[in-house]
Design a protein around this motif. Structure first.
Motif, PDB file in Angstrom:
ATOM      1  N   LEU A 136       1.726   9.371  -6.171  1.00 39.94           N
ATOM      2  CA  LEU A 136       2.161  10.658  -5.429  1.00 39.94           C
ATOM      3  C   LEU A 136       3.614  11.367  -6.566  1.00 39.94           C
ATOM      4  O   LEU A 136       3.340  11.889  -7.062  1.00 39.94           O
ATOM      5  CB  LEU A 136       2.893  10.907  -4.459  1.00 39.94           C
ATOM      6  N   SER A 137       4.423  10.021  -7.049  1.00 39.07           N
ATOM      7  CA  SER A 137       4.890   9.964  -7.672  1.00 39.07           C
ATOM      8  C   SER A 137       4.565  10.641 -10.079  1.00 39.07           C
ATOM      9  O   SER A 137       5.142  11.165  -9.984  1.00 39.07           O
ATOM     10  CB  SER A 137       5.757   9.518  -8.324  1.00 39.07           C
ATOM     11  N   ARG A 138       3.660  10.248  -9.364  1.00 36.18           N
ATOM     12  CA  ARG A 138       2.159  11.430 -10.631  1.00 36.18           C
ATOM     13  C   ARG A 138       1.749  12.578 -10.525  1.00 36.18           C
ATOM     14  O   ARG A 138       0.898  12.920 -11.264  1.00 36.18           O
ATOM     15  CB  ARG A 138       1.326   9.997 -11.060  1.00 36.18           C
ATOM     16  N   LEU A 139       1.982  13.183 -10.094  1.00 38.83           N
ATOM     17  CA  LEU A 139       1.188  14.804  -9.724  1.00 38.83           C
ATOM     18  C   LEU A 139       1.799  15.354 -10.021  1.00 38.83           C
ATOM     19  O   LEU A 139       3.115  14.607  -9.706  1.00 38.83           O
ATOM     20  CB  LEU A 139       0.888  14.905  -7.526  1.00 38.83           C
ATOM     21  N   HIS A 140       1.269  16.008 -10.392  1.00 33.90           N
ATOM     22  CA  HIS A 140       2.338  17.441 -10.449  1.00 33.90           C
ATOM     23  C   HIS A 140       2.266  18.121  -9.794  1.00 33.90           C
ATOM     24  O   HIS A 140       1.313  18.576  -8.928  1.00 33.90           O
ATOM     25  CB  HIS A 140       1.278  17.841 -11.743  1.00 33.90           C
ATOM     26  N   ARG A 141       3.697  18.696  -9.832  1.00 33.82           N
ATOM     27  CA  ARG A 141       3.782  20.029  -8.370  1.00 33.82           C
ATOM     28  C   ARG A 141       4.558  20.922  -9.143  1.00 33.82           C
ATOM     29  O   ARG A 141       4.675  21.333  -9.868  1.00 33.82           O
ATOM     30  CB  ARG A 141       5.178  18.599  -8.338  1.00 33.82           C
ATOM     31  N   GLY A 185       0.719  -1.084  -0.069  1.00 28.13           N
ATOM     32  CA  GLY A 185      -0.134   0.165  -0.244  1.00 28.13           C
ATOM     33  C   GLY A 185       0.849   1.231   0.011  1.00 28.13           C
ATOM     34  O   GLY A 185       0.721   2.262  -1.002  1.00 28.13           O
ATOM     35  N   GLN A 186       2.013   1.369   0.728  1.00 30.05           N
ATOM     36  CA  GLN A 186       2.645   2.314   0.876  1.00 30.05           C
ATOM     37  C   GLN A 186       3.722   3.052  -0.114  1.00 30.05           C
ATOM     38  O   GLN A 186       3.374   4.064  -1.011  1.00 30.05           O
ATOM     39  CB  GLN A 186       3.931   1.796   2.198  1.00 30.05           C
ATOM     40  N   GLU A 187       3.993   1.726  -1.317  1.00 30.34           N
ATOM     41  CA  GLU A 187       3.774   1.726  -3.055  1.00 30.34           C
ATOM     42  C   GLU A 187       4.070   2.483  -3.762  1.00 30.34           C
ATOM     43  O   GLU A 187       3.750   2.959  -4.720  1.00 30.34           O
ATOM     44  CB  GLU A 187       4.995   0.067  -2.995  1.00 30.34           C
ATOM     45  N   ARG A 188       2.119   1.441  -3.751  1.00 30.57           N
ATOM     46  CA  ARG A 188       1.062   2.355  -4.101  1.00 30.57           C
ATOM     47  C   ARG A 188       1.050   3.706  -4.117  1.00 30.57           C
ATOM     48  O   ARG A 188       1.018   4.522  -5.279  1.00 30.57           O
ATOM     49  CB  ARG A 188       0.015   1.162  -4.359  1.00 30.57           C
ATOM     50  N   PHE A 189       1.396   4.241  -3.147  1.00 28.04           N
ATOM     51  CA  PHE A 189       0.499   5.521  -2.676  1.00 28.04           C
ATOM     52  C   PHE A 189       2.090   6.366  -3.085  1.00 28.04           C
ATOM     53  O   PHE A 189       1.606   7.635  -3.488  1.00 28.04           O
ATOM     54  CB  PHE A 189       0.571   5.304  -1.027  1.00 28.04           C
ATOM     55  N   ARG A 190       2.998   5.845  -3.010  1.00 28.44           N
ATOM     56  CA  ARG A 190       4.237   6.737  -2.996  1.00 28.44           C
ATOM     57  C   ARG A 190       4.454   6.442  -4.919  1.00 28.44           C
ATOM     58  O   ARG A 190       4.451   7.410  -5.478  1.00 28.44           O
ATOM     59  CB  ARG A 190       5.264   6.142  -3.022  1.00 28.44           C
ATOM     60  N   ALA A 191       3.417   5.155  -6.059  1.00 30.24           N
ATOM     61  CA  ALA A 191       3.646   5.529  -6.998  1.00 30.24           C
ATOM     62  C   ALA A 191       2.753   6.599  -7.718  1.00 30.24           C
ATOM     63  O   ALA A 191       2.921   7.858  -7.842  1.00 30.24           O
ATOM     64  CB  ALA A 191       3.315   4.219  -7.741  1.00 30.24           C
TER      65      ALA A 191
END
Length: 100
Positions: free
Chosen positions: A95-100, A87-93
């Motif tokens: 988050l990596s797709r969010l535009h900052r 679940g933590q890995e999925r959440f990080r994935a």
């Protein structure tokens, strides 16, 4: 009146699947309703398939399928810890797709 504008960005899309999964997981946990459990599993599989399509080299769908098979088998030793980790890995994935 609230107008539906659609789910358009990464955060909206994955939030939708998270809420949809919870919508079925909570009643399934409380009642043991098979239809709710199947719907929860389907929502999770759909989300992981979509995440795999959008994250290069990801393998979230096969991992989710494996975890669901383990859950059904009854041999659930360590399943909670594994689920938290993935679940933590999925959440990080996501988050990596969010535009900052």
């Amino acid at each position: 009146m609230i107008a539906w504008s659609g789910t358009t960005d990464v955060a909206d899309t994955y939030s939708f699947f998270a809420v949809l999964s919870l919508r079925y997981a909570l009643p399934a946990h409380g009642s043991g309703n098979v239809e709710d459990a199947v719907s929860c599993g389907h929502a999770a599989l759909t989300a992981m398939g979509m995440l795999d399509q959008n994250v290069a080299g990801a393998g979230f769908l096969p991992e989710e399928q494996r975890l669901q098979r383990i859950s059904l088998s009854g041999a659930t030793t360590g399943l909670w810890d594994t689920s938290v980790r993935v679940g933590q890995e999925r959440f990080r994935a996501v988050l990596s797709r969010l535009h900052r």
